[in-house]
Design an enzyme around this catalytic site. Structure first.
Site, PDB file in Angstrom:
ATOM      1  N   GLU A  99       0.917  -1.319  -0.108  1.00 34.65           N
ATOM      2  CA  GLU A  99       0.050   0.136   0.117  1.00 34.65           C
ATOM      3  C   GLU A  99       0.931   1.207   0.041  1.00 34.65           C
ATOM      4  O   GLU A  99       2.201   1.147   0.444  1.00 34.65           O
ATOM      5  CB  GLU A  99      -0.740  -0.204   1.382  1.00 34.65           C
ATOM      6  N   ASP A 103      -3.958   5.873   6.235  1.00 33.06           N
ATOM      7  CA  ASP A 103      -4.287   7.270   6.654  1.00 33.06           C
ATOM      8  C   ASP A 103      -5.351   6.937   7.845  1.00 33.06           C
ATOM      9  O   ASP A 103      -4.806   6.419   8.859  1.00 33.06           O
ATOM     10  CB  ASP A 103      -4.831   8.009   5.665  1.00 33.06           C
ATOM     11  N   THR A 104      -6.517   6.895   7.819  1.00 33.92           N
ATOM     12  CA  THR A 104      -7.645   6.461   8.659  1.00 33.92           C
ATOM     13  C   THR A 104      -7.366   4.972   9.023  1.00 33.92           C
ATOM     14  O   THR A 104      -7.648   4.423  10.028  1.00 33.92           O
ATOM     15  CB  THR A 104      -9.115   6.722   8.290  1.00 33.92           C
ATOM     16  N   GLY A 105      -6.892   4.368   8.017  1.00 38.69           N
ATOM     17  CA  GLY A 105      -6.972   2.756   8.352  1.00 38.69           C
ATOM     18  C   GLY A 105      -7.993   1.725   7.640  1.00 38.69           C
ATOM     19  O   GLY A 105      -8.013   0.658   7.712  1.00 38.69           O
ATOM     20  N   LYS A 131       0.387   7.610   8.291  1.00 39.18           N
ATOM     21  CA  LYS A 131      -0.068   9.039   9.347  1.00 39.18           C
ATOM     22  C   LYS A 131      -0.833   8.338  10.702  1.00 39.18           C
ATOM     23  O   LYS A 131      -1.891   8.423  10.654  1.00 39.18           O
ATOM     24  CB  LYS A 131      -1.061   9.551   8.417  1.00 39.18           C
TER      25      LYS A 131
HETATM   26  P1  IMP Z   1      -7.334   5.145   4.518  1.00 41.88           P
HETATM   27  O1  IMP Z   1      -8.404   4.165   4.288  1.00 41.88           O
HETATM   28  O2  IMP Z   1      -8.010   6.413   5.265  1.00 41.88           O
HETATM   29  O3  IMP Z   1      -6.228   4.602   5.261  1.00 41.88           O
HETATM   30  O4  IMP Z   1      -6.725   5.814   3.257  1.00 41.88           O
HETATM   31  C1  IMP Z   1      -5.971   5.016   2.479  1.00 41.88           C
HETATM   32  C2  IMP Z   1      -5.891   5.827   1.072  1.00 41.88           C
HETATM   33  O5  IMP Z   1      -6.251   6.956   1.056  1.00 41.88           O
HETATM   34  C3  IMP Z   1      -4.655   5.610   0.595  1.00 41.88           C
HETATM   35  O6  IMP Z   1      -4.431   4.345  -0.046  1.00 41.88           O
HETATM   36  C4  IMP Z   1      -4.593   6.917  -0.287  1.00 41.88           C
HETATM   37  O7  IMP Z   1      -5.011   6.308  -1.786  1.00 41.88           O
HETATM   38  C5  IMP Z   1      -5.259   8.066   0.217  1.00 41.88           C
HETATM   39  N1  IMP Z   1      -4.625   8.790   1.025  1.00 41.88           N
HETATM   40  C6  IMP Z   1      -4.425   9.008   2.438  1.00 41.88           C
HETATM   41  N2  IMP Z   1      -3.808  10.035   2.799  1.00 41.88           N
HETATM   42  C7  IMP Z   1      -2.984  10.552   1.378  1.00 41.88           C
HETATM   43  C8  IMP Z   1      -2.174  11.497   1.333  1.00 41.88           C
HETATM   44  O8  IMP Z   1      -1.576  12.413   2.074  1.00 41.88           O
HETATM   45  N3  IMP Z   1      -1.874  11.927   0.099  1.00 41.88           N
HETATM   46  C9  IMP Z   1      -2.460  10.909  -1.090  1.00 41.88           C
HETATM   47  N4  IMP Z   1      -3.456   9.956  -0.917  1.00 41.88           N
HETATM   48  C10 IMP Z   1      -3.747   9.964   0.500  1.00 41.88           C
HETATM   49 MG    MG Z   2      -3.833   4.045  -1.814  1.00 47.22          MG
END
Ligand code: IMP
Ligand code: MG
Length: 178
Positions: A99, A103-105, A131
């Site tokens: 991956e 971010d949020t996971g 993050k």
């Molecule tokens: P999560 O489900 O919130 O963990 O999001 C994951 C997805 O959001 C990642 O695979 C990225 O595609 C996108 N994403 C989250 N933060 C960033 C960032 O700072 N830059 C670009 N894409 C991000």
């Molecule tokens: Mg992604």
């Protein structure tokens, strides 16, 4: 196009990718088959550089997911939907999700559940970035490149509305450029 402020330079990325590959080569030294499952589109550069350094037998698959609502919009609910599945059976394989960023996971929780149901021999996660300040879900990251602060990053596969994805380094996208 003006240069964006570099957060992680090309040399640092390549060095860390090498270290991760060493760890993975060691951890999977006895594998019959390692399947890298790259999460599109963000992981394509990371997966490419990582895979070039692997010496254990491996295959490459891709999967694509999307969040309900745009990530940048207020409709973003954390719900994840499958856009494109892997092409081959994963039963009995050592599966490594590759991956770009946790971010949020929510994406990883969804993917781990989806892929676990295919009965792999093992299922782990390798992500270039994390993050932690934004992570809500309980995610285990076995192989992590870099921990970063809560800023929007682009480059080395990561985008903002499809922009800046192919920069060879990770840059911070200042709020006034979004
Ligand atoms: P999560 O489900 O919130 O963990 O999001 C994951 C997805 O959001 C990642 O695979 C990225 O595609 C996108 N994403 C989250 N933060 C960033 C960032 O700072 N830059 C670009 N894409 C991000
Ligand atoms: Mg992604």
């Amino acid at each position: 196009m003006a240069d964006l402020p570099t957060l992680i330079g090309e040399t640092d990325i390549q060095q860390r990718v090498g270290e991760l590959a060493d760890e993975i080569n060691e951890a999977y030294a006895d594998t019959d088959l390692l399947v890298l499952v790259g999460v599109l589109k963000g992981s394509f550069m990371f997966l490419s550089d990582l895979a070039k350094r692997l010496r254990v037998p491996h295959r490459v698959e891709f999967i694509a997911v999307s969040s309900y609502g745009d990530r940048e919009s207020e409709e973003h609910t954390g719900a994840v939907r499958l856009i494109m599945d892997v092409r081959h059976d994963l039963a009995g394989a050592d599966v490594l999700i590759v991956e770009d960023i946790v971010d949020t996971g929510h994406t990883i929780v969804y993917l781990k559940e989806l892929l676990q149901a295919r009965h792999p021999k093992s299922l782990r996660l390798c992500t270039l970035l994390h993050k932690p300040d934004r992570t809500e879900a309980d995610v285990e990251i076995e192989y992590l490149g870099f921990t970063i602060p809560d800023v929007w990053v682009v480059g080395f596969g990561l985008d903002y509305a499809e922009r800046h994805r192919t920069l060879p380094y990770v840059a911070e996208l200042p709020p006034d450029q979004r």
